[in-house]
Design an enzyme around this catalytic site. Sequence first.
Site, PDB file in Angstrom:
ATOM      1  N   SER A  12       5.535  -8.505   6.691  1.00 23.57           N
ATOM      2  CA  SER A  12       6.588  -9.007   5.817  1.00 23.57           C
ATOM      3  C   SER A  12       6.953 -10.357   5.139  1.00 23.57           C
ATOM      4  O   SER A  12       7.671 -10.492   6.168  1.00 23.57           O
ATOM      5  CB  SER A  12       7.526  -7.856   5.596  1.00 23.57           C
ATOM      6  N   HIS A  37       3.440  -8.064   2.405  1.00 24.35           N
ATOM      7  CA  HIS A  37       3.614  -6.892   2.096  1.00 24.35           C
ATOM      8  C   HIS A  37       5.248  -8.009   1.790  1.00 24.35           C
ATOM      9  O   HIS A  37       5.581  -8.649   1.859  1.00 24.35           O
ATOM     10  CB  HIS A  37       4.283  -6.248   3.516  1.00 24.35           C
ATOM     11  N   ASP A  39       9.230  -7.568   0.200  1.00 22.83           N
ATOM     12  CA  ASP A  39      10.132  -6.701   0.411  1.00 22.83           C
ATOM     13  C   ASP A  39      11.129  -7.011  -0.877  1.00 22.83           C
ATOM     14  O   ASP A  39      11.919  -7.645  -0.668  1.00 22.83           O
ATOM     15  CB  ASP A  39      11.017  -6.480   1.640  1.00 22.83           C
ATOM     16  N   MET A  41      14.786  -6.588  -2.992  1.00 21.08           N
ATOM     17  CA  MET A  41      15.745  -5.679  -3.642  1.00 21.08           C
ATOM     18  C   MET A  41      16.321  -6.452  -4.253  1.00 21.08           C
ATOM     19  O   MET A  41      16.708  -7.151  -4.059  1.00 21.08           O
ATOM     20  CB  MET A  41      16.364  -5.544  -2.036  1.00 21.08           C
ATOM     21  N   HIS A  70       7.249  -3.569  -2.626  1.00 22.75           N
ATOM     22  CA  HIS A  70       8.252  -2.937  -2.230  1.00 22.75           C
ATOM     23  C   HIS A  70       9.172  -2.982  -2.884  1.00 22.75           C
ATOM     24  O   HIS A  70      10.055  -3.516  -2.637  1.00 22.75           O
ATOM     25  CB  HIS A  70       8.091  -2.549  -0.969  1.00 22.75           C
ATOM     26  N   MET A  72      12.565  -2.180  -3.992  1.00 26.72           N
ATOM     27  CA  MET A  72      14.257  -1.151  -3.292  1.00 26.72           C
ATOM     28  C   MET A  72      15.180  -1.582  -4.032  1.00 26.72           C
ATOM     29  O   MET A  72      15.745  -2.488  -4.290  1.00 26.72           O
ATOM     30  CB  MET A  72      14.627  -1.237  -1.633  1.00 26.72           C
ATOM     31  N   MET A 141       9.695   5.336   5.201  1.00 23.49           N
ATOM     32  CA  MET A 141      10.562   3.896   6.217  1.00 23.49           C
ATOM     33  C   MET A 141      11.036   4.283   7.710  1.00 23.49           C
ATOM     34  O   MET A 141      11.486   5.623   7.679  1.00 23.49           O
ATOM     35  CB  MET A 141      12.059   3.626   4.973  1.00 23.49           C
ATOM     36  N   ASP A 177       7.274   1.891   7.765  1.00 24.30           N
ATOM     37  CA  ASP A 177       8.111   0.069   7.179  1.00 24.30           C
ATOM     38  C   ASP A 177       8.997  -0.147   7.973  1.00 24.30           C
ATOM     39  O   ASP A 177      10.883   0.650   7.504  1.00 24.30           O
ATOM     40  CB  ASP A 177       8.607   0.027   5.434  1.00 24.30           C
TER      41      ASP A 177
END
Length: 228
Positions: A12, A37, A39, A41, A70, A72, A141, A177
């Site tokens: 990540s 990966h 992330d 957010m 990913h 979020m 998760m 994750d």
Amino acid sequence: MTFDRSIKIAPSILSADFANFGKEIQSVEAQGADWIHVDVMDGHFVPNLTFGPPLCAAIRPHIKTVMDVHLMIAPVDPYIQAFADAGADILTAHLESGPHVHRTLQAIRAAGCKAGLALNPGTGLEDLPYLLDMIDLVCVMTVNPGFGGQKFIHSQIDKVKRLREMIGDRPIHIEIDGGITPETAPLMTAAGADVLVAGSAVFKGGSVENPAPYGANIRAIRSSIVAA
């Protein structure tokens, strides 16, 4: 992307040097990373704010493996096309991010990406049977989403075992994750996972000037699985 169940390590970039993303990605791939990966957010669905489509587009040329994004974020649907255009190979949305998850998965596939579905630690598997034919990856998760470096939640091991049974022979990856280390990785692969997201466990001790620790960290995770 061809499907296989070999164990994949997906560092990540949340744990990378933000001022050096291009070189960090090149370094960690050269040291044995299988996927990268990302992330995303939004400070709303999760209590942190990270990256948007322009960052993904900027790092895409540096990624030679798989760009695993990913999301979020909530709402998620208005941003799917932008992240697809930025070069995502896989787009993962949260089951909890909106009321129309089937539509979200349809939109991800229509945008040309593999469709991932993420489940928070407190979310069960009850909805999955109705969605499995729309999914290429399920991200379980094992920490509450929003921050790196959290402690692994052991109750998710049983969830992954049940998920693996539910998937059967469908070509669906199970991604983990959160809290992956040489101690927790074997627990998750034994339960049925094949993609392990690791942030601090991969990037600790290294840098773009000294990337060898990245390779040592990735090998330590792989070795722990083989040893188990």
